[in-house]
Design an enzyme around this catalytic site. Structure first.
Site, mmCIF file in Angstrom:
data_model
loop_
_atom_site.group_PDB
_atom_site.id
_atom_site.type_symbol
_atom_site.label_atom_id
_atom_site.label_comp_id
_atom_site.label_asym_id
_atom_site.label_seq_id
_atom_site.Cartn_x
_atom_site.Cartn_y
_atom_site.Cartn_z
ATOM 1 N N LYS A 100 0.739 -1.297 -0.070
ATOM 2 C CA LYS A 100 -0.015 0.108 -0.009
ATOM 3 C C LYS A 100 0.829 1.167 -0.048
ATOM 4 O O LYS A 100 0.469 2.181 -0.690
ATOM 5 C CB LYS A 100 -0.959 0.137 1.360
ATOM 6 C CG LYS A 100 -1.744 1.229 1.308
ATOM 7 C CD LYS A 100 -2.657 1.266 2.466
ATOM 8 C CE LYS A 100 -3.709 2.353 2.530
ATOM 9 N NZ LYS A 100 -4.670 2.431 3.578
ATOM 10 N N HIS B 171 -6.408 -29.524 -33.439
ATOM 11 C CA HIS B 171 -7.607 -28.459 -33.114
ATOM 12 C C HIS B 171 -8.372 -29.166 -31.927
ATOM 13 O O HIS B 171 -9.394 -29.047 -32.003
ATOM 14 C CB HIS B 171 -8.257 -28.086 -34.257
ATOM 15 C CG HIS B 171 -7.359 -27.372 -35.418
ATOM 16 N ND1 HIS B 171 -6.685 -26.314 -35.160
ATOM 17 C CD2 HIS B 171 -7.499 -27.978 -36.807
ATOM 18 C CE1 HIS B 171 -6.365 -26.031 -36.188
ATOM 19 N NE2 HIS B 171 -6.527 -26.850 -37.194
#
Length: 528
Positions: free
Chosen positions: A140, A280
């Site tokens: 922070k 695929h």
């Protein structure tokens, strides 16, 4: 706020001691005062470094088995104070709080404890409290404080300080803060997921999915899509845990298809050589054989056209003879539990071919969760670990299937589980001979698979389609007799399907009239 912030005082408290001593020495050489706790302080002192215990700073000893040691204003004030705020500076002076410019923390090994199947109480004891609290505080206050949570960032920190004469830039501190929050977020996600499982809550109110970046990909499914590959920490063998021995970096599609291939071949365990060829994300050939080479050739002969540029997965140690056979066509990836020296020498002549080894097969019965993104949320479900044996089959027709038909139906069922719906799979003598995938109509899947079988038979110089005398698997029930009759016309003699249609009796009657044997499994395998 100045862009540059000096590093004069550092607090180090780590569970993973990798690189700790080298970092401590480098910081000390730069004149940084070192604070530390417990085992971290001991390790640094044994390396000859001067370290101040956090207990000296707080005025309180570590207590409650180490549960309380850094949760104190002397620590958090030093991390959270805004250096350019007069009130904050005065509070620090009034309460004898010194600033902490660098926090180096990594957390109790909670994930590793869970992975080791530790009991509930042990897992709870390995939930870090002080570490995440300090990390969040330092992150922070990244306007002034550096926070490092991964040993792999030590070198970057030192390089930044070298380049900036003992200081760091705001942009650098921002990047460290983002990494820190991601780490505490992933840590809390691991704790909450473990607790939900321990409490038998498959759908908790809140669910977080976390991962660690493994690779930034060149692009996604298409060049205009950005993509990255993340690992979730699982040790289950597969593409995420595999070792790549050669070839270019894997692409998004490579990873997706390789995962599909390895999951499928793992269905066959170590009972005998098996090969799966994927294109695929769908199988274009799957077979067992007397050897891996035999299994590959039989899988290849299902659909040689689609196999070009495909992904090959094997369930045993790749040998030289199999590698020579595979090297005959262009292949993107080969994945196997291992590869011998002869195989690696063969593939070394194909530098663009990626070779991956996993050290084992994936357990198809192992629990797991699958995530699919949708607009505004995501779907979460168990991995499809449904398995059947001959004992699960319910014969629905007048004709009983032969032993060979049963064996082939179980084979086809395993493959069908990994084919996109609507899925139709023809199998004969332990090899696929026709696969229809991803069609909106089950009849179309049956027709496409049969037509591909016919084309392949012609290419091989055979008089009859490969599907002649085969069995057929359907991933879901036949809603009408037409799909089943299409398979019968292609030469199938036996059918395996879930059952459960309102028109099951019509389908059973059609099978009887055609002289087919048909079994129901009571389980379906939709794969979208």
């Amino acid at each position: 706020m100045n862009d540059l912030a000096p590093v004069r005082r550092a607090l180090l408290s780590v569970s993973d001691k990798t690189g700790l001593v080298d970092l401590g020495k480098a910081l000390a050489d730069k004149g940084v005062e070192l604070l530390s706790t417990g085992g971290t302080a001991k390790t640094l002192r044994e390396a000859g470094l001067s370290v101040k215990d956090v207990a000296e700073v707080t005025g309180f000893p570590e207590m409650m088995d180490g549960r309380v040691k850094t949760l104190h204003p002397a620590v958090h004030g030093g991390l959270l104070a805004l250096r350019d705020n007069d009130a904050h500076v005065k509070a620090m002076e009034d309460h004898d709080i010194a600033p902490i410019d660098l926090l180096v923390v990594n957390l109790y090994p909670f994930e590793a404890t869970v992975a080791a199947s530790a009991d509930y109480e042990t897992c709870v004891e390995n939930i870090d409290i002080g570490g995440p609290a300090m990390i969040r505080a330092a992150a922070k206050n990244h306007a002034f404080v550096n926070v490092v949570v991964d040993p792999e960032d030590y070198a970057a920190l030192l390089a930044e300080m070298d380049a900036m004469d003992g200081q760091t830039t705001y942009a650098f501190r921002q990047r460290l803060a983002q990494t820190a929050y991601a780490r505490t977020g992933a840590y809390d996600a691991a704790v909450s997921s473990w607790m939900a499982e321990a409490l038998d809550q498959p759908a908790p109110r809140r669910k977080v999915v976390a991962g660690t970046l493994a690779q930034t990909l060149r692009y996604g499914e298409n060049p205009h899509q950005s993509a990255a590959f993340y690992k979730d920490g699982s040790s289950r063998p597969g593409v995420a845990t595999a070792v790549q021995h050669q070839g270019k970096e894997l692409s998004y599609n490579n990873i997706n298809d390789t995962d599909a291939a390895f999951e499928l071949v793992s269905e066959f365990g170590t009972g005998g050589p098996a090969c799966a060829i994927i294109k695929h994300a769908n199988p274009c050939g799957v077979a067992t054989g007397a050897t891996l080479k035999d299994a590959y050739v039989r899988a290849f002969d299902c659909d040689r056209t689609s196999a070009f540029g495909g992904i090959i997965a094997l369930n045993g140690v790749l040998d030289g003879a199999t590698a020579e056979e595979i090297a005959g066509i262009f292949t993107e990836v080969v994945i196997a539990p291992d590869a011998d020296d002869d195989a690696r020498a063969v593939f070394a002549k194909k530098p663009n071919l990626r070779l991956l080894t996993t050290g084992g097969l994936a357990d198809p019965k192992a629990p797991g969760r699958m995530v699919k993104q949708v607009a505004g949320g995501f779907l979460l479900q168990d991995r499809d670990s449904g398995l059947i044996t001959a004992d699960n089959l319910q014969v629905m027709t007048k004709r009983q299937p032969s032993e060979q038909e049963i064996a082939d139906m179980l084979f086809a069922w395993k493959v069908g589980k990994h084919v996109k719906s609507n899925a139709i799979v023809y199998v004969k003598d332990g090899a696929t001979v026709g696969i229809g995938a991803g069609q909106m109509s089950r009849v179309d899947s049956a027709r496409i698979a049969a037509r591909k079988s016919q084309d392949m038979a012609e290419a091989l110089g055979l008089d009859a389609p490969l599907t002649q005398g085969s069995v057929v698997a359907s991933d879901a029930f036949f809603p009408f007799p037409d799909g089943l009759l299409t398979a019968a016309e292609a030469g199938a003699t036996a059918v395996i399907q879930p059952g459960g249609s309102m028109r099951d009796q019509d389908v059973i009657a059609a099978a009887d009239e055609a002289g087919l044997a048909m079994v129901f499994t009571g389980i379906r395998h939709f794969r979208h």
